[in-house]
Enzyme design. Structure first.
Site, PDB file in Angstrom:
ATOM      1  N   HIS A  38       0.811  -1.210   0.000  1.00  0.00           N
ATOM      2  CA  HIS A  38       0.000   0.000   0.000  1.00  0.00           C
ATOM      3  C   HIS A  38       0.845   1.261   0.000  1.00  0.00           C
ATOM      4  CE1 HIS A  38      -2.985  -3.080   0.763  1.00  0.00           C
ATOM      5  NE2 HIS A  38      -3.713  -2.291   0.017  1.00  0.00           N
TER       6      HIS A  38
ATOM      7  N   CYS B 284     -10.293  -2.743 -10.493  1.00  0.00           N
ATOM      8  CA  CYS B 284      -9.709  -1.595  -9.782  1.00  0.00           C
ATOM      9  C   CYS B 284      -8.334  -1.919  -9.216  1.00  0.00           C
ATOM     10  CB  CYS B 284     -10.644  -1.095  -8.688  1.00  0.00           C
ATOM     11  SG  CYS B 284     -10.911  -2.302  -7.378  1.00  0.00           S
TER      12      CYS B 284
HETATM   13  C1  PEP Z   1      -6.929  -5.199  -4.960  1.00  0.00           C
HETATM   14  O1  PEP Z   1      -6.718  -6.069  -4.116  1.00  0.00           O
HETATM   15  O2  PEP Z   1      -6.684  -5.344  -6.180  1.00  0.00           O
HETATM   16  C2  PEP Z   1      -7.475  -3.885  -4.559  1.00  0.00           C
HETATM   17  C3  PEP Z   1      -7.852  -2.998  -5.436  1.00  0.00           C
HETATM   18  O3  PEP Z   1      -7.520  -3.630  -3.220  1.00  0.00           O
HETATM   19  P1  PEP Z   1      -6.238  -3.249  -2.312  1.00  0.00           P
HETATM   20  O4  PEP Z   1      -5.071  -3.049  -3.219  1.00  0.00           O
HETATM   21  O5  PEP Z   1      -6.583  -2.009  -1.575  1.00  0.00           O
HETATM   22  O6  PEP Z   1      -6.093  -4.412  -1.422  1.00  0.00           O
END
Ligand code: PEP
Ligand code: MG
Length: 751
Positions: free
Chosen positions: A360, A672
């Protein structure tokens, strides 16, 4: 024997220069095996050769001078073949070479083992005997284990080496390969983020010695109080014998060695943290050497105490730091909190030893458009404070100590990148439409901490993913309903009437709430996302109420639920949403029910899409987690990032399956995850039938450029081909060829 190789590695860790470390390795190896000579060669990237760095028992004058190329002589053979050889007579081997084998005149027995770091030969250990005899099995086991352990520690050691070389510019720069985590180029000086561990605590001179001694002593008292309080707290649940462990800790803490050793170092001008680090390592080293496992384990206790005191030193004297222009924030693990402390206009780049493209922190870097390289496994980052570096976030390379010529060439590349960026900006206002006129909704991922509401809302079609967890993570307490309401309301208003998809709290994994201590051994498979909010209904209800209130009178909200893996999760969740809705209505508020969606990011969710379709309005594929779970590759672990590839055929097939299952139920499905923000992958996703894409805003122009250069039919053709390919490399090449064929070389991702 195995223990003694571990001891050697421990000793090596406690050296401060690689030269010292390497001579220790050869001396100790020679005596352990009773060899007549031992030597170590280290790979030098600049000359593409293996340089003799230390030798014991033969020709010391050759150190630093003698070198071999891959496949030259026996050492070169070991380097090239990445294999161990153990010969009774080196002369008999076809690769034996008089010139390349140092001091070989009188040696016969030869053992060579490669030091492998990240799948490549970083060095070679060699041992020789005068007699015609192979080394024993025990010796071979010892030597290969030592080389293996050194390989694991290599990056750390090489950084030490090159750090010591930094004062000697003639010896040149050092290139370190990591993971490209946020695109862009940067030149600047390293500023260390607050180190969480002793190992990466830097050296610093101190002016006011007395106050530094006082700070240290106050930290010791604070840790003592903590230990005493801990003992009292545990009194009811632990036996007296176990409780005495606390006393043992206090004794170690107050030992002369720790107190006087640290104070003496402070009096020599080193700050408290550096003095503590050296004292702790010295003490731990003594225990590390002990063969009794009980006593050896005390080394870890000493290090624990050191960490505790360090934490107090950091809290007692939080550094009021000045950040120079164009600084590169670097640390063992740079997190969102550290990034937010540096003024954006001074922050040129990020280097994090831990982390990967899907962590993240990386997502935040991309959102903030800060070039970032991570996953520089075991780099001794603490030694690099103030160093000038060049950082290439496109290739994932960090260059330490570049020459002025290197910097000029790099700056030239930076200008070229700016020119491409300016060109891409002209695309901003054009629709994302294929050449045969199919319009693709492209949304943005937000919530990463940038000043998002100062962007030009006109240029975007909506928000495909708003990660609410970062709002929670940046605070010391849970946000209230009112605080959340204001955040969501501003966001919805800002983009109205365009759709805004807000995802409910997705904490857990590498997104830990700072005010909650949940210790899980495997947090990515633990209480994440919906599992956490369903465990904490009070937190969830507050968020749902804030969301519904924020949407009142605007109506562009869509709520997305993360980490759905079972039907009862969605049922309970929708039940809570109903409750929030009826409670608010009963309170006289004019709220409506928004559209709801489920993230498809846990493999089990793929197979319940038909059932989920009866409950939610849309699906959003989280390729980051879906790839992690499908390939069993931890998205934050730099060691396995080479195989974390969302062009793996399993990922391509699963996306195709999801689309078919969702479309069968007449439900739209978007992506996403980060895959949507890569131009080549975005084309593939469209070809696979995905209805919309959502990505970090900085990725949008490149993806638009790709979409506007292809027809939908071409995209489908690429997807059909990709579905028949059995490996990710060929799929990447297929997509790269397609991009190049329409002149989009600038969008090609070379691995
Ligand atoms: C994913 O897992 O692809 C997602 C969009 O969520 P995050 O990256 O916040 O876990
Ligand atoms: Mg996810």
């Amino acid at each position: 024997m195995i223990t003694s190789s571990k001891q050697i590695v421990n000793e090596v860790y406690n050296t401060t220069h690689l030269d010292e470390a390497l001579s220790l390795i050869v001396k100790r190896s020679r005596s352990t095996m009773g060899a007549d000579a031992c030597s170590v060669y280290i790979y030098d990237t600049q000359s593409d050769r293996f340089i003799l760095m230390a030798v014991d028992g033969a020709m010391p004058e050759e150190v630093g001078k003698a070198h071999v190329s891959r496949n030259e002589g026996l050492v070169g053979w070991v380097a090239a073949h990445e294999e161990v050889i153990n010969l009774s007579d080196a002369y008999d081997h076809p690769s034996f070479d008089h010139v390349a084998n140092i001091g070989n005149g009188s040696f016969h027995g030869f053992m060579g083992v490669p030091i492998i770091y990240h799948g490549r030969t970083a060095g070679v250990l060699a041992a020789q005997k005068h007699v015609l005899q192979t080394f024993s099995d025990d010796d071979a086991a010892f030597f290969t284990t030592l080389a293996f352990q050194l390989g694991e520690a290599m990056h750390h050691l090489l950084t030490k080496w090159d750090f010591s070389r930094l004062n000697e510019p003639a010896r040149g720069k050092m290139l370190i390969h990591g993971i490209p985590c946020a695109p862009g180029l940067a030149v600047g000086n390293i500023i260390l983020s607050q180190p969480a561990d002793l190992q990466s605590t830097p050296d610093r001179n101190v002016q006011d010695i007395e106050s530094e001694v006082n700070i240290f002593q106050a930290a010791v008292i604070a840790v003592k109080k903590e230990l005493q309080a801990g003992k009292e707290h545990m009194r009811v649940s632990l036996s007296d014998e176990t409780l005495s462990m606390f006393d043992a800790y206090i004794m170690m803490l107050e030992s002369d060695k720790l107190i006087n050793g640290t104070v003496a170092r402070i009096r020599n001008g080193q700050w408290a943290r550096g003095s503590l680090r050296d004292t702790i390592f010295e003490m731990a080293y003594v225990f590390d050497q002990m063969s009794d496992p009980y006593l050896a384990a005390r080394a870890e206790d000493i290090r624990n105490i050191g960490r505790q005191v360090l934490t107090h030193l950091q809290q007692a004297a939080p550094e009021s730091r000045t950040y120079p222009n164009r600084c590169i924030l670097a640390g063992a693990e740079v997190g969102p909190a550290e990034i937010s402390k540096v003024p954006r206009d001074r922050l040129a780049g990020i280097v994090s030893v831990q982390g990967s493209a899907l962590s993240h922190t990386a997502i935040i870097c991309r959102a903030l458009e800060i070039p970032a390289v991570m996953g520089l496994t075991d780099l001794a980052i603490g030694n690099l404070e103030d160093c000038e570096i060049m950082l290439d976030g496109n290739q994932g390379v960090v260059c330490i100590n570049p020459s002025p010529m290197d910097i000029d060439a790099f700056r030239q590349r930076m200008q070229e990148e700016h020119a491409i960026a300016a060109r891409l900006e002209t695309l901003q206002r054009l629709p994302a439409q294929t050449m045969d006129g199919v319009a693709i909704p492209i949304h943005v991922n937000l919530g990463g901490g940038a000043d998002e509401l100062s962007m030009n809302a006109e240029e975007y079609e909506g928000v495909g993913l708003y990660r609410t967890e970062f709002f929670f993570i940046a605070r010391d307490t849970l946000p209230t309903e009112e605080e959340q309401y204001r955040l969501y309301r501003d966001l919805l208003k800002f983009f109205a009437p365009k759709p805004v998809t807000i995802r409910t709290l997705d904490t857990g994994g590498d997104k830990r709430l700072p005010f909650l201590t949940i210790a899980e051994t495997n947090p990515f498979l633990g209480r994440r996302g919906i599992r956490f909010t369903l465990d904490h209904t009070e937190v969830f209800m507050t968020q749902l109420r804030a969301l519904l209130r924020a949407n009142a009178g605007i109506g562009n909200l869509q709520i997305l639920f993360p980490m759905i893996s079972r039907i009862n999760e969605i049922d309970t969740t929708l039940g809570l949403l109903d409750r929030a809705h009826s409670d608010l209505t009963a309170e006289g508020r004019d709220v409506t029910k928004p559209r709801t969606g489920a993230m498809i990011e846990v493999p089990s969710a793929v197979y319940i899409i038909a059932e989920l379709s009866g409950r939610v309005d849309f699906f959003s594929i989280g390729t980051n987690d879906l790839t992690q779970f499908l390939l069993a590759v931890d998205r934050s672990n730099p060691w396995v990032q080479g195989i974390n590839d969302n062009l793996h055929p399993a990922v391509v097939h699963v996306v195709s399956d999801i689309v078919q299952r969702a479309h069968l139920q007449n439900k739209p499905v978007g992506v996403c995850g980060e895959m949507a923000g890569d131009p080549a992958s975005a084309l593939l996703l469209l070809g696979l039938g995905v209805d919309s894409l959502s990505m970090t805003p900085s990725s949008l122009p490149r993806v638009k450029w790709a979409i506007r250069s292809f027809t939908m039919q071409q995209a489908r053709g690429l997807a059909d081909k990709a579905l028949k390919i059995d490996n990710e490399t060929d799929t990447q090449q297929l997509l790269n060829r397609a991009l190049k064929a329409v002149g989009l070389n600038a969008l090609v991702r070379e691995n």
